[in-house]
Write an enzyme that holds these catalytic residues in place. Structure first.
Site, PDB file in Angstrom:
ATOM      1  N   ASN A  77       0.851  -1.193   0.000  1.00 47.07           N
ATOM      2  CA  ASN A  77       0.000   0.000   0.000  1.00 47.07           C
ATOM      3  C   ASN A  77       0.885   1.241   0.000  1.00 47.07           C
ATOM      4  O   ASN A  77       0.991   1.955   1.002  1.00 47.07           O
ATOM      5  CB  ASN A  77      -0.925  -0.008   1.214  1.00 47.07           C
ATOM      6  CG  ASN A  77      -1.888  -1.176   1.181  1.00 47.07           C
ATOM      7  OD1 ASN A  77      -2.402  -1.542   0.127  1.00 47.07           O
ATOM      8  ND2 ASN A  77      -2.132  -1.781   2.330  1.00 47.07           N
TER       9      ASN A  77
ATOM     10  N   PRO B  64       0.831   4.387  -0.936  1.00 49.94           N
ATOM     11  CA  PRO B  64       0.457   5.692  -0.361  1.00 49.94           C
ATOM     12  C   PRO B  64       0.548   5.737   1.160  1.00 49.94           C
ATOM     13  O   PRO B  64       0.824   6.794   1.737  1.00 49.94           O
ATOM     14  CB  PRO B  64      -0.992   5.877  -0.835  1.00 49.94           C
ATOM     15  CG  PRO B  64      -1.082   5.068  -2.089  1.00 49.94           C
ATOM     16  CD  PRO B  64      -0.220   3.868  -1.825  1.00 49.94           C
ATOM     17  N   ASP B  65       0.314   4.599   1.822  1.00 49.80           N
ATOM     18  CA  ASP B  65       0.359   4.564   3.292  1.00 49.80           C
ATOM     19  C   ASP B  65       1.772   4.675   3.834  1.00 49.80           C
ATOM     20  O   ASP B  65       1.956   5.018   5.009  1.00 49.80           O
ATOM     21  CB  ASP B  65      -0.245   3.249   3.807  1.00 49.80           C
ATOM     22  CG  ASP B  65      -1.748   3.195   3.641  1.00 49.80           C
ATOM     23  OD1 ASP B  65      -2.364   4.255   3.446  1.00 49.80           O
ATOM     24  OD2 ASP B  65      -2.300   2.077   3.690  1.00 49.80           O
ATOM     25  N   HIS B  66       2.770   4.356   3.023  1.00 46.39           N
ATOM     26  CA  HIS B  66       4.131   4.230   3.533  1.00 46.39           C
ATOM     27  C   HIS B  66       5.041   5.403   3.186  1.00 46.39           C
ATOM     28  O   HIS B  66       5.995   5.669   3.919  1.00 46.39           O
ATOM     29  CB  HIS B  66       4.764   2.939   2.998  1.00 46.39           C
ATOM     30  CG  HIS B  66       3.957   1.714   3.270  1.00 46.39           C
ATOM     31  ND1 HIS B  66       3.456   1.425   4.519  1.00 46.39           N
ATOM     32  CD2 HIS B  66       3.530   0.716   2.453  1.00 46.39           C
ATOM     33  CE1 HIS B  66       2.765   0.284   4.466  1.00 46.39           C
ATOM     34  NE2 HIS B  66       2.790  -0.153   3.227  1.00 46.39           N
TER      35      HIS B  66
END
Length: 391
Positions: free
Chosen positions: A170, A172-174
């Site tokens: 994921n 975008p989360d990182h």
């Protein structure tokens, strides 16, 4: 050493990935980050593998641990009005508040910006829902994989002519979303120190993700060109690919920005100079397959060719460059014991900015926060537990 954010207090209502990583950055920089949690609805990544020793538990998730270094954890059941009052008392003593709930959740809890600003007009208040707090899509909910699809990142990933492959995580989360959020909070903190004024920051995570796709968006809006996935190739590069090498599923990534690096690649592999890409690719693949990925990467780098072995997780942990940079940190966790953590991917010349403490146990610091910041007695704390407020 004194850390850059020593003395800054953050009340952290964020959970799962992007929000927790944003406040982890602040915590590792020295901020006192108080993570608000509840046994009534445990942070989802506390329940996510991998678990230490293969044994599951709310205090054993490596995923949670890596996202929450240097923080303190306090239990507050925010569905109880008295717990909301306690949260506001903490906010009154803080510089920053952060959450990544869906739009409207904090308002319904009584902890929206207007309520918080009443008790602390100088507060810096960051909310980072998927689509922001306003607009027709404000109530849409999602996480990194959905944002990758919505923003077009998945459309740009994979092998040309095949279905989108995604990024394998994921993304975008990182990277973009916690990075943008942390930068926004730091900029607002600097502004507050210069002017005495707080700020409300409404950061739509999809917009932060779109900011990383500027060239592709411009190519479409200006030129009408919808770029296809590039696979392993790269725009403006003479040749680039990821190829199998000798060994059990060993691979190497090689990039030749210009024909000069291409000729150097051929020479390093012992192939005839001057061969075009089209005629030499089969020979290049065969020569690469006969070499070990580490040995070949070193030889190519020595010839001025960007190259690196594709590493398995154990090999990443043992990587000499990461070891030299002191990237990996071992911290002694109360339940998991000595545990490996990522350091921050940057260093400061005059300040330490790496994790100071392991991730907290669920509610580990509830009593000390109640005593130190709220002035509550042990009996008052026990009463709050009995009435399900500190739970």
């Amino acid at each position: 050493m004194r850390r850059p954010l020593t003395g800054v207090r953050v009340i952290d209502f964020s959970w799962v990935g992007a929000g927790s990583y944003a406040t982890k950055i602040l915590a590792d920089l020295g901020a006192e980050v108080i993570k608000i949690e509840s046994t009534k609805k445990v942070d989802g990544i506390r329940l996510s593998p991998p678990f230490a020793g293969g044994q599951s538990g709310v205090n054993r998730s490596g995923y949670f641990a890596d996202r929450n270094t240097s923080k303190r954890s306090m239990l507050l059941n925010l569905k109880e009005p008295a717990a909301v009052d306690i949260a506001l008392r903490l906010v009154a003593q803080a510089e920053l508040v952060c959450n990544n709930f869906s739009a409207g959740v904090m308002d319904r809890l009584g902890l929206g910006y207007e309520a918080v600003a009443q008790v602390n007009p100088r507060i810096i208040y960051l909310s980072m829902s998927m689509n922001g707090d306003s607009g027709p899509e404000r109530h849409a909910r999602g996480y990194g994989a959905m944002m990758s699809a919505i923003t077009g990142l998945h459309h740009l990933s994979g092998i040309p002519g095949l279905a989108p492959a995604g990024t394998g995580t994921n993304y975008p989360d990182h990277i973009p979303n916690p990075g943008h959020a942390a930068f926004a909070m730091l900029a607002a903190l600097r502004h507050s120190r210069r002017t005495g004024r707080g700020q409300r920051i409404d950061m739509a995570q999809t917009e932060a993700m779109l900011a990383t796709l500027g060239p592709e968006l411009l190519d479409w809006t200006v030129n009408g060109n919808d770029r296809d996935p590039l696979g392993n190739s790269g725009e403006g590069l003479y040749w680039q690919d990821v190829l199998p090498t000798a060994g059990d599923d060993d691979w190497i990534a090689i990039s030749t920005p210009t024909s000069r690096e291409w000729d150097a690649l051929l020479a390093t592999l012992g192939l005839a100079a001057g061969s075009s890409r089209e005629h030499a690719l089969g020979d290049v693949a065969t020569a690469v397959a006969a070499r070990g990925n580490r040995e070949l990467a070193e030889a190519l780098q020595a010839a001025g060719i960007p190259a690196a072995p594709v590493l398995s997780p154990p090999e990443v942990i043992a990587d000499p460059q990461l070891t030299h940079r002191e990237h990996w940190r071992i911290l002694d966790h109360p339940e998991m014991g000595r545990t490996l953590y990522n350091g921050q991917p940057f260093r400061f010349a005059r300040h330490e900015v790496q994790p100071t403490r392991p991730a907290p146990l669920l509610g580990q610091h509830t009593d000390e926060i109640c005593e130190q910041l709220l002035g509550l007695s042990p009996q008052e704390i026990a009463d709050l537990r009995t009435t399900d407020i500190l739970s």
